[in-house]
Design an enzyme around this catalytic site. Sequence first.
Site, PDB file in Angstrom:
ATOM      1  CE1 TYR A   1       0.481  -2.510  -7.891  1.00 42.28           C
ATOM      2  CE2 TYR A   1      -0.412  -0.281  -7.673  1.00 42.28           C
ATOM      3  CZ  TYR A   1       0.335  -1.231  -6.902  1.00 42.28           C
ATOM      4  OH  TYR A   1       1.427  -0.832  -6.464  1.00 42.28           O
TER       5      TYR A   1
ATOM      6  N   GLY B   1       4.859   3.263  -6.641  1.00 44.54           N
ATOM      7  CA  GLY B   1       4.392   2.588  -7.730  1.00 44.54           C
ATOM      8  C   GLY B   1       3.275   3.366  -8.315  1.00 44.54           C
TER       9      GLY B   1
ATOM     10  N   GLY C   1       3.117   3.927  -1.727  1.00 46.05           N
ATOM     11  CA  GLY C   1       1.647   4.331  -0.892  1.00 46.05           C
ATOM     12  C   GLY C   1       1.000   5.419  -1.557  1.00 46.05           C
TER      13      GLY C   1
ATOM     14  CB  CYS D   1     -19.329 -16.212 -17.553  1.00 44.21           C
ATOM     15  SG  CYS D   1     -19.565 -16.078 -18.975  1.00 44.21           S
ATOM     16  CD  GLU D   2     -16.491 -15.006 -11.833  1.00 42.88           C
ATOM     17  OE1 GLU D   2     -17.031 -14.693 -10.656  1.00 42.88           O
ATOM     18  OE2 GLU D   2     -15.523 -15.581 -11.957  1.00 42.88           O
TER      19      GLU D   2
END
Length: 428
Positions: free
Chosen positions: A384, A287, A247, A356-357
């Site tokens: 990520y 991570g 975290g 296309c967004e």
Amino acid sequence: MTPPILPGQPYFAYRDNALFAEDVRISELTRSHGTPLFIYSKTAMLSALASYQRGFAGRDAQICYAMKANSSLAVLQVFARAGCGFDIVSGGELERVQAAGGDLKKVIFSGVGKTRLEMRQALGAGIGCFNVESEAELDVLSEVAASLKLRAPVSIRVNPNVDPKTHPYISTGLKGSKFGIAHEDALRIYQHAASLPGLEVVGIDCHIGSQITETTPYLDAVDRMLDLVAAIEAAGIFLKHIDFGGGLGINYSADDMPPEAESLWKQLLVKIDARGYGNKKLMVEPGRSLVGNAGICVTEVLYLKPGEQKNFCVIDAAMNDLPRPAMYQAFHAIVPTQRPAEEKAGITYDVVGPVCESGDWIGCDRLLSVAAGDQLAVMSAGAYCMSMASNYNTRGRAAEILVEGAEVHVIRLRETSASTFQNEKLLP
Ligand code: LLP
């Protein structure tokens, strides 16, 4: 003209206005390998790890890299060779650890939805611990292990119910989260676990959220966890280890000021020692803080598109490569790989990809002085990004390079379009 402070410095830094990854000029890498291109610094990864190692010096501690942050095989090798264990969340991640030569005894298996098949696979591999997330999962795991005449080592993930003060999508330790079990149910569920024939209770764990930049949530979580350890051990159930999860955040921008892993853990250990648990095996599952600032994604400017309300800078990387802005409105610094020799007036752009967004943006309102054909580096892209990348719009995943000093290793080839549909079948 002084270059800006970059996240990932000194491993990613300007030399005479050209961006370098360690001792390698970024433009040389993109010339040979194209864009979009993920570039990682091995030294940055090991230096982030060293901060945890210093924090835990002299302790019985195990650092389990939460590989969901970046599960590329060569990245796993870096951490395996440095002695890390791994926090996995699927049978697929277990197979990656095996392929990278990781120590299976140092693997812990988290996640709310482990299948029986994954349980058998992990038991067969001899992993170190299952971090169980519900009472129902305990029952199934016991049954699966007993059917193999084994006892599964388990820890139960408890929600300490502290607010990590981060984005709601990455807060996990609060009541109402799908993760873990409630603090008040923990003792009863531990007693249940201890009574099951296929389980051996070995530890306790928590994970309160991700991209945490304050120390207080950790201090509170440690207190809440140690209260429980006391209650569980008073009931006669011995815990060999305490796992505090991951975290710890990184500085995506200058506004993020997370503590260093070393100083955070030195502070937490004072508390843990004061409460008499300093001799237990201590585990963490970082991570992002190990890889986030050890990677960048380099992209080429395709078009500049001035508009009445907005100017757009269209690049060749998109939300399929860098999903965090679209998913969490996340900020990543975006800088040129070659800075102009003289300061030039910039223009404010939304930096967007070809998908296309409307949600396919990588950065909003960024002041840039760029032309088509220039290259930009999206910083803090080690965590990520590739592990969450997709083939949306039939875009092949980018290539990945790992740099160490002046050494360059291609660790993932660019995906071809054909490989994105190789498992599909045409109708007869
Ligand atoms: N342990 C458990 C049980 C976790 O669920 C996670 C992350 C970690 C450890 C590692 O957390 P870290 O040290 O990386 O914060 N995709 C999101 C982050 C999701 C985190 C999920 N769990 C993002 O890009 O911000």
